[in-house]
Design a protein around this motif. Sequence first.
Motif, PDB file in Angstrom:
ATOM      1  N   SER A 182       0.802  -1.222   0.000  1.00 35.36           N
ATOM      2  CA  SER A 182       0.000   0.000   0.000  1.00 35.36           C
ATOM      3  C   SER A 182       0.834   1.271   0.000  1.00 35.36           C
ATOM      4  O   SER A 182       0.301   2.348  -0.287  1.00 35.36           O
ATOM      5  CB  SER A 182      -0.910   0.043   1.244  1.00 35.36           C
ATOM      6  OG  SER A 182      -1.783  -1.044   1.275  1.00 35.36           O
ATOM      7  N   ILE A 183       2.123   1.164   0.332  1.00 40.65           N
ATOM      8  CA  ILE A 183       2.865   2.412   0.544  1.00 40.65           C
ATOM      9  C   ILE A 183       4.198   2.521  -0.196  1.00 40.65           C
ATOM     10  O   ILE A 183       4.768   3.599  -0.281  1.00 40.65           O
ATOM     11  CB  ILE A 183       3.112   2.663   2.061  1.00 40.65           C
ATOM     12  CG1 ILE A 183       3.834   1.474   2.709  1.00 40.65           C
ATOM     13  CG2 ILE A 183       1.795   2.965   2.763  1.00 40.65           C
ATOM     14  CD1 ILE A 183       4.299   1.762   4.143  1.00 40.65           C
ATOM     15  N   PHE A 184       4.723   1.413  -0.725  1.00 36.56           N
ATOM     16  CA  PHE A 184       6.001   1.488  -1.452  1.00 36.56           C
ATOM     17  C   PHE A 184       5.732   1.562  -2.955  1.00 36.56           C
ATOM     18  O   PHE A 184       4.840   0.868  -3.454  1.00 36.56           O
ATOM     19  CB  PHE A 184       6.857   0.241  -1.201  1.00 36.56           C
ATOM     20  CG  PHE A 184       7.399   0.087   0.192  1.00 36.56           C
ATOM     21  CD1 PHE A 184       7.140   1.025   1.184  1.00 36.56           C
ATOM     22  CD2 PHE A 184       8.178  -1.015   0.519  1.00 36.56           C
ATOM     23  CE1 PHE A 184       7.635   0.860   2.473  1.00 36.56           C
ATOM     24  CE2 PHE A 184       8.683  -1.183   1.809  1.00 36.56           C
ATOM     25  CZ  PHE A 184       8.412  -0.249   2.782  1.00 36.56           C
TER      26      PHE A 184
ATOM     27  N   LEU B  71       6.413  -7.719  -3.367  1.00 36.73           N
ATOM     28  CA  LEU B  71       6.482  -6.467  -4.116  1.00 36.73           C
ATOM     29  C   LEU B  71       7.895  -6.402  -4.696  1.00 36.73           C
ATOM     30  O   LEU B  71       8.860  -6.316  -3.940  1.00 36.73           O
ATOM     31  CB  LEU B  71       6.236  -5.302  -3.143  1.00 36.73           C
ATOM     32  CG  LEU B  71       6.406  -3.894  -3.676  1.00 36.73           C
ATOM     33  CD1 LEU B  71       5.340  -3.568  -4.707  1.00 36.73           C
ATOM     34  CD2 LEU B  71       6.326  -2.890  -2.532  1.00 36.73           C
ATOM     35  N   PRO B  72       8.046  -6.490  -6.011  1.00 37.72           N
ATOM     36  CA  PRO B  72       9.391  -6.598  -6.588  1.00 37.72           C
ATOM     37  C   PRO B  72      10.222  -5.327  -6.367  1.00 37.72           C
ATOM     38  O   PRO B  72       9.679  -4.230  -6.227  1.00 37.72           O
ATOM     39  CB  PRO B  72       9.136  -6.792  -8.085  1.00 37.72           C
ATOM     40  CG  PRO B  72       7.678  -7.085  -8.231  1.00 37.72           C
ATOM     41  CD  PRO B  72       6.999  -6.482  -7.050  1.00 37.72           C
TER      42      PRO B  72
ATOM     43  N   VAL C 214      13.984   2.058   0.085  1.00 40.66           N
ATOM     44  CA  VAL C 214      12.888   2.795  -0.553  1.00 40.66           C
ATOM     45  C   VAL C 214      13.122   4.285  -0.347  1.00 40.66           C
ATOM     46  O   VAL C 214      13.454   4.716   0.756  1.00 40.66           O
ATOM     47  CB  VAL C 214      11.537   2.369   0.063  1.00 40.66           C
ATOM     48  CG1 VAL C 214      10.418   3.271  -0.406  1.00 40.66           C
ATOM     49  CG2 VAL C 214      11.245   0.919  -0.277  1.00 40.66           C
ATOM     50  N   LYS C 215      13.003   5.058  -1.415  1.00 39.26           N
ATOM     51  CA  LYS C 215      13.314   6.487  -1.314  1.00 39.26           C
ATOM     52  C   LYS C 215      12.102   7.329  -0.950  1.00 39.26           C
ATOM     53  O   LYS C 215      12.208   8.389  -0.372  1.00 39.26           O
ATOM     54  CB  LYS C 215      13.926   6.996  -2.626  1.00 39.26           C
ATOM     55  CG  LYS C 215      15.358   6.505  -2.795  1.00 39.26           C
ATOM     56  CD  LYS C 215      16.003   7.061  -4.042  1.00 39.26           C
ATOM     57  CE  LYS C 215      17.290   6.324  -4.326  1.00 39.26           C
ATOM     58  NZ  LYS C 215      17.070   4.900  -4.724  1.00 39.26           N
ATOM     59  N   GLU C 216      10.914   6.850  -1.331  1.00 37.26           N
ATOM     60  CA  GLU C 216       9.715   7.641  -1.047  1.00 37.26           C
ATOM     61  C   GLU C 216       8.524   6.708  -0.912  1.00 37.26           C
ATOM     62  O   GLU C 216       8.559   5.570  -1.398  1.00 37.26           O
ATOM     63  CB  GLU C 216       9.467   8.646  -2.179  1.00 37.26           C
ATOM     64  CG  GLU C 216       9.417   7.943  -3.530  1.00 37.26           C
ATOM     65  CD  GLU C 216       9.106   8.872  -4.692  1.00 37.26           C
ATOM     66  OE1 GLU C 216       9.068  10.083  -4.493  1.00 37.26           O
ATOM     67  OE2 GLU C 216       8.876   8.354  -5.803  1.00 37.26           O
ATOM     68  N   PHE C 217       7.483   7.208  -0.259  1.00 37.85           N
ATOM     69  CA  PHE C 217       6.262   6.434  -0.121  1.00 37.85           C
ATOM     70  C   PHE C 217       5.218   6.959  -1.108  1.00 37.85           C
ATOM     71  O   PHE C 217       5.362   8.059  -1.657  1.00 37.85           O
ATOM     72  CB  PHE C 217       5.752   6.519   1.322  1.00 37.85           C
ATOM     73  CG  PHE C 217       6.763   6.013   2.320  1.00 37.85           C
ATOM     74  CD1 PHE C 217       7.101   4.667   2.382  1.00 37.85           C
ATOM     75  CD2 PHE C 217       7.413   6.899   3.188  1.00 37.85           C
ATOM     76  CE1 PHE C 217       8.053   4.199   3.287  1.00 37.85           C
ATOM     77  CE2 PHE C 217       8.374   6.439   4.090  1.00 37.85           C
ATOM     78  CZ  PHE C 217       8.691   5.083   4.134  1.00 37.85           C
ATOM     79  N   LEU C 218       4.196   6.156  -1.329  1.00 38.73           N
ATOM     80  CA  LEU C 218       3.167   6.533  -2.301  1.00 38.73           C
ATOM     81  C   LEU C 218       2.309   7.698  -1.798  1.00 38.73           C
ATOM     82  O   LEU C 218       2.228   7.945  -0.606  1.00 38.73           O
ATOM     83  CB  LEU C 218       2.278   5.320  -2.603  1.00 38.73           C
ATOM     84  CG  LEU C 218       2.986   4.122  -3.261  1.00 38.73           C
ATOM     85  CD1 LEU C 218       2.000   2.967  -3.467  1.00 38.73           C
ATOM     86  CD2 LEU C 218       3.624   4.516  -4.581  1.00 38.73           C
TER      87      LEU C 218
ATOM     88  N   ALA D 262      -2.365   4.022   6.014  1.00 42.77           N
ATOM     89  CA  ALA D 262      -2.362   3.650   4.594  1.00 42.77           C
ATOM     90  C   ALA D 262      -1.776   2.250   4.417  1.00 42.77           C
ATOM     91  O   ALA D 262      -2.250   1.457   3.596  1.00 42.77           O
ATOM     92  CB  ALA D 262      -1.550   4.659   3.782  1.00 42.77           C
ATOM     93  N   GLU D 263      -0.767   1.918   5.195  1.00 43.66           N
ATOM     94  CA  GLU D 263      -0.074   0.639   5.049  1.00 43.66           C
ATOM     95  C   GLU D 263      -1.016  -0.550   5.227  1.00 43.66           C
ATOM     96  O   GLU D 263      -0.857  -1.569   4.553  1.00 43.66           O
ATOM     97  CB  GLU D 263       1.076   0.561   6.062  1.00 43.66           C
ATOM     98  CG  GLU D 263       1.898  -0.704   5.929  1.00 43.66           C
ATOM     99  CD  GLU D 263       3.029  -0.773   6.950  1.00 43.66           C
ATOM    100  OE1 GLU D 263       3.278   0.227   7.640  1.00 43.66           O
ATOM    101  OE2 GLU D 263       3.646  -1.838   7.065  1.00 43.66           O
ATOM    102  N   VAL D 264      -1.979  -0.439   6.139  1.00 46.79           N
ATOM    103  CA  VAL D 264      -2.837  -1.610   6.413  1.00 46.79           C
ATOM    104  C   VAL D 264      -4.317  -1.400   6.118  1.00 46.79           C
ATOM    105  O   VAL D 264      -5.021  -2.370   5.827  1.00 46.79           O
ATOM    106  CB  VAL D 264      -2.675  -2.094   7.870  1.00 46.79           C
ATOM    107  CG1 VAL D 264      -1.235  -2.535   8.117  1.00 46.79           C
ATOM    108  CG2 VAL D 264      -3.084  -1.031   8.872  1.00 46.79           C
TER     109      VAL D 264
END
Lengths: 302, 302
Positions: free
Chosen positions: A66-68, A166-167, B125-129, B141-143
């Motif tokens: 959901s977030i990456f 998530l690749p 990971v450089k940024e989140f969605l 948002a994650e869950v």
Amino acid sequence: EAGSVNLEDFVKENVGKLAADACVWEFGYVDNRETPMQFLGLRGICYVELSIETASRDVHSGTGGSIFPNPAWKLVWALNTIKKPDETICIPGFYDNIRPPSQRDVDLMAALPETSEEYKQEYGVKEFLKGLTDGVDLRIAEVFEPTCTICGLTSGYQGAGSKTVLPARASAKIDFRLVPDQTPEQVLEGLRKHLDDHGFSDIQITNLGGEPPARTDPDHPFVNLVVECARDVYGKPMQIVPLSGGSGPNHAFIHYLKLPVVTSGIGYPGTLTHSPNENIRLDLYAKGAKHIVRIINEFSKA
Amino acid sequence: EAGSVNLEDFVKENVGKLAADACVWEFGYVDNRETPMQFLGLRGICYVELSIETASRDVHSGTGGSIFPNPAWKLVWALNTIKKPDETICIPGFYDNIRPPSQRDVDLMAALPETSEEYKQEYGVKEFLKGLTDGVDLRIAEVFEPTCTICGLTSGYQGAGSKTVLPARASAKIDFRLVPDQTPEQVLEGLRKHLDDHGFSDIQITNLGGEPPARTDPDHPFVNLVVECARDVYGKPMQIVPLSGGSGPNHAFIHYLKLPVVTSGIGYPGTLTHSPNENIRLDLYAKGAKHIVRIINEFSKA
């Protein structure tokens, strides 16, 4: 066929040493009518890999889903902007330099044998693109229209069943077949600009090789000589194919050495080109040798 | 964790035999503060493979590139209709049955420790969605947001360098993580209709497994009992996580047996779950056993 990145420059820098009147190319075959075919042009090519990495390793999709950012989704969205479902290639300027087939080209294409049923049987293809079914229109589309083909897609889990991941990376191999007078440089430049303009600057383009298209005039006297020399050997003259769908480095010879490049190959439909058990027929090997002898003989008189 | 396709039906058909007052699930860990976490819900899942075959074998792209359908392109175009670059999932009805987190859920999520820096370091990971950076918004948002994750893409040539091939087949592995009250059936049905409506009836959907989400009320007395029993063992009560991002078959126990399902797992951040060298710490093994003894003891008094 690893491709030589130095050939073009070598030819350019040694125009004097390589000077000649004509060039015979190792390419071609008799078709299933036992007619030797004369291929007078090769499409150009631009082969790239598009790739994107958004994480240092794959992530459990329950955590990151959901977030990456997902590189496979980014690749899909980027690819979707490159070619539309109606087969239009959306790279700016892509169609600008295309020279359409001449009336002579169309006449030569019209004279070629029908291949649609053969394709359907050999490859299990049910339909052709853009509503084409057969005839000269299909044959012209096959070689005189440039392509953007996804040759490969790779991302994440590819085994049996499910793996919720998530690749970290995704990539696509893509080839563009180019028609006169397109160039690979123009495609590479346009593709980079296109991806940047659509917000995909994070997608890398790796250039895996390219060469421009090139053709020999079907009415060049040397073409007629080679075509006619086949009559004694094969019982009929060669049939002219003005442009082949494949690619090869004929451009340097045609454009820097100004040579007519003709073909005199000895394959046949069962040759299994580039496949296991690639083979030639002994009778065609002998015929090919005879053909070459006749070409040299006639050319010495000309 | 191969998944049991029979569990749900077995539970449904044996509600009487399986009757109980509460259920303790093998799930969970102490986090990097050594705080035992109490996971009170699991997201549902719907895992599918989308696949398409347009030819019986791969074709030389010089031959087929301009006139044969390309399954990789069809897959790209189809996927592009499923999720937009703004992360909106376009399957009809996909968001209809979503129950947003309650104020109690938001409060519990707000109390959880910050994880954004940990994620960036662990996964690169450089940024989140959606512009999220940290805090409760990122954790919610994650869950509490459903996902559509491409877990894998496969088509054509995937080796080094270039191979000019038009693939015969292309496929994508996709998981949807579902939040209350979505169901895998609803996703499968919506996805088929969506693909058909967008002209992708030739794309096959293979159902690789699914289960609905399910949660236990954080204010159920049994939750409080299990959380408090940790105090003697770990030096502090468990911290409640109202919903986990992962999935598991808790639905049948919560919805058919009407049990509160709580967790009392003994993992830790270095457990390497599902990886080579998966391990537990001996001190946590002992603590987990003590925790269970206390739960049984207190429950017998209740």
